[in-house]
Motif scaffolding. Structure first.
Motif, PDB file in Angstrom:
ATOM      1  N   ALA A  47      43.583  73.483 -57.107  1.00 54.85           N
ATOM      2  CA  ALA A  47      44.849  73.681 -56.900  1.00 54.85           C
ATOM      3  C   ALA A  47      45.591  72.944 -58.482  1.00 54.85           C
ATOM      4  O   ALA A  47      44.954  72.020 -58.844  1.00 54.85           O
ATOM      5  CB  ALA A  47      45.714  73.061 -56.055  1.00 54.85           C
ATOM      6  N   ILE A  48      46.211  73.547 -59.297  1.00 55.66           N
ATOM      7  CA  ILE A  48      46.862  73.423 -60.405  1.00 55.66           C
ATOM      8  C   ILE A  48      48.515  73.494 -60.492  1.00 55.66           C
ATOM      9  O   ILE A  48      48.746  74.425 -59.847  1.00 55.66           O
ATOM     10  CB  ILE A  48      46.241  73.668 -61.878  1.00 55.66           C
ATOM     11  N   ALA A  49      49.012  72.544 -61.119  1.00 56.61           N
ATOM     12  CA  ALA A  49      50.620  72.732 -60.965  1.00 56.61           C
ATOM     13  C   ALA A  49      50.911  73.368 -62.440  1.00 56.61           C
ATOM     14  O   ALA A  49      51.915  73.892 -62.698  1.00 56.61           O
ATOM     15  CB  ALA A  49      51.368  71.396 -60.674  1.00 56.61           C
ATOM     16  N   ARG A  50      50.087  73.215 -63.402  1.00 51.83           N
ATOM     17  CA  ARG A  50      50.100  73.572 -64.885  1.00 51.83           C
ATOM     18  C   ARG A  50      49.080  74.205 -65.377  1.00 51.83           C
ATOM     19  O   ARG A  50      47.780  73.838 -64.977  1.00 51.83           O
ATOM     20  CB  ARG A  50      50.667  72.358 -65.686  1.00 51.83           C
ATOM     21  N   LEU A  51      49.130  75.351 -66.077  1.00 55.78           N
ATOM     22  CA  LEU A  51      48.063  76.035 -66.635  1.00 55.78           C
ATOM     23  C   LEU A  51      47.262  75.255 -67.562  1.00 55.78           C
ATOM     24  O   LEU A  51      46.007  75.149 -67.852  1.00 55.78           O
ATOM     25  CB  LEU A  51      48.565  77.468 -67.315  1.00 55.78           C
ATOM     26  N   GLU A  52      47.863  74.396 -68.159  1.00 53.70           N
ATOM     27  CA  GLU A  52      47.559  73.374 -69.367  1.00 53.70           C
ATOM     28  C   GLU A  52      46.228  72.666 -68.465  1.00 53.70           C
ATOM     29  O   GLU A  52      45.359  71.862 -69.257  1.00 53.70           O
ATOM     30  CB  GLU A  52      48.295  72.762 -69.987  1.00 53.70           C
ATOM     31  N   GLU A  53      46.365  72.571 -67.213  1.00 53.32           N
ATOM     32  CA  GLU A  53      45.247  71.733 -66.590  1.00 53.32           C
ATOM     33  C   GLU A  53      43.866  72.250 -66.746  1.00 53.32           C
ATOM     34  O   GLU A  53      42.776  71.552 -66.638  1.00 53.32           O
ATOM     35  CB  GLU A  53      45.671  71.410 -65.172  1.00 53.32           C
ATOM     36  N   LEU A  54      43.715  73.499 -66.841  1.00 53.00           N
ATOM     37  CA  LEU A  54      42.669  74.216 -67.274  1.00 53.00           C
ATOM     38  C   LEU A  54      42.044  73.940 -68.588  1.00 53.00           C
ATOM     39  O   LEU A  54      40.597  74.338 -68.791  1.00 53.00           O
ATOM     40  CB  LEU A  54      42.692  75.801 -66.987  1.00 53.00           C
ATOM     41  N   ALA A  55      42.741  73.613 -69.427  1.00 58.34           N
ATOM     42  CA  ALA A  55      42.288  73.157 -70.631  1.00 58.34           C
ATOM     43  C   ALA A  55      41.499  74.303 -71.256  1.00 58.34           C
ATOM     44  O   ALA A  55      41.863  75.533 -71.477  1.00 58.34           O
ATOM     45  CB  ALA A  55      41.328  71.897 -70.908  1.00 58.34           C
ATOM     46  N   ASP A  56      40.349  74.212 -71.744  1.00 62.23           N
ATOM     47  CA  ASP A  56      39.288  75.411 -72.570  1.00 62.23           C
ATOM     48  C   ASP A  56      38.419  75.901 -71.374  1.00 62.23           C
ATOM     49  O   ASP A  56      37.337  76.303 -71.744  1.00 62.23           O
ATOM     50  CB  ASP A  56      38.703  74.878 -73.639  1.00 62.23           C
ATOM     51  N   GLU A  57      38.672  75.705 -69.983  1.00 64.59           N
ATOM     52  CA  GLU A  57      37.520  76.107 -69.035  1.00 64.59           C
ATOM     53  C   GLU A  57      37.387  77.546 -69.023  1.00 64.59           C
ATOM     54  O   GLU A  57      38.304  78.238 -69.037  1.00 64.59           O
ATOM     55  CB  GLU A  57      37.973  75.496 -67.708  1.00 64.59           C
TER      56      GLU A  57
END
Length: 303
Positions: A47-57
């Motif tokens: 789960a993520i709350a912000r898209l930025e948590e995916l960084a460059d994945e």
């Protein structure tokens, strides 16, 4: 594959998570309530709350199904704003984020609905047609699809799902009808002649997986069984499945008085056919309404 989902905690999203997790895919759900994702979607779903948590994945695919329930309450101006924001604004935010990435997913599969066509009356509707009526549901779906189609300029294959009424054993459309039918108060809406394009949840999951995997699939697809039913016939079939009478019609004037503009969604309909899915080679498991309802309900609620 690594798949990002919006709307992952909804009826279809939960079923997709179970299906794809069992196949070994890595799943990420973008949610306003990330603490609920493991419980609703499974412990193996991130789960993520912000898209930025995916960084460059790396992401192989994005499945965009988020949207506030459309038929839960009357369409006041405030409610229309919520419905638009939860679909169109969220999709625009998602596409803006994808546009910042050098490594983009190959495919974006984005939600829509057969309501895109408007109230079609007796016309048979396929994916080559333009909208036949200009109501709020049609405008909402058109704006939702337009936001998703911006993905084509980013080099992604964009698939649009024009979904009908999804039938599931727990929740969804059947969940709302359970109480009145169990009380013997079920029946047709208005004159009951309006068309209801339906689909079994199992077929909905299968066709999403099918379209995600087929590199030639792009553009709109009617996600509904090839045998839409009139509201009167649907009510009778549901009464048979639950072993309850389905004889009490809900007058159109009562719906219009109580629901206002939303009543048009219930009193109108679409005789939509999945012509592009059939041409692409997809095979529906459930094409008969009685069979689909018996599979989902199985008379287990008859007592």
């Amino acid at each position: 594959m690594q798949i990002l989902l919006t709307g992952g905690t909804g009826l279809i999203g939960r079923a997709l998570c179970r299906h794809w997790h069992a196949q070994g895919h890595q799943l990420v759900v973008w949610s306003r309530q990330p603490e609920q994702v493991a419980r609703l979607c499974g412990p193996g779903v991130r789960a993520i709350a912000r898209l930025e948590e995916l960084a460059d994945e790396h992401l192989d695919a994005v499945v965009n199904l988020a949207g506030a329930p459309i038929a839960d309450r009357p369409w006041t101006n405030k409610r229309k704003t919520v419905l638009l924001a939860s679909r169109v604004a969220l999709t625009e935010q998602l596409l803006a984020w994808l546009g910042t990435r050098a490594d983009r997913p190959r495919v974006l599969l984005s939600g829509s609905a057969v309501g895109w066509y408007g109230d079609g009356g007796e016309q048979t509707l396929n994916e080559t047609m333009a909208p036949v009526a200009d109501d709020f549901a049609s405008q909402l779906c058109a704006a939702w699809e337009a936001a998703a189609l911006a993905g084509e300029a980013l080099g992604m294959r964009v698939v649009l799902l024009r979904t009908g009424l999804v039938l599931a054993a727990d929740g969804g459309f059947l969940g709302r009808l359970r109480l009145p039918f169990k009380l013997g108060l079920g029946g047709p809406l208005g004159n009951g002649r309006q068309w209801m394009p339906w689909i079994h949840l199992q077929d909905q999951i299968a066709l999403i997986d099918f379209l995600l995997q087929h590199d030639t699939a792009r553009g709109p697809y009617n996600a509904c069984a090839p045998a839409p039913a009139r509201n009167l016939d649907f009510s009778r079939a549901l009464g048979r499945a639950w072993r309850r009478p389905a004889l009490l019609p809900m007058p159109a004037w009562v719906l219009r008085l109580g629901l206002g503009e939303l009543s048009g969604l219930l009193l109108g309909g679409q005789r939509a056919l999945p012509e592009r899915l059939t041409a692409a080679g997809f095979t529906f498991r459930f094409t008969d309404l009685d069979e689909a309802l018996n599979d989902l309900l199985g008379h287990k609620d008859a007592a």
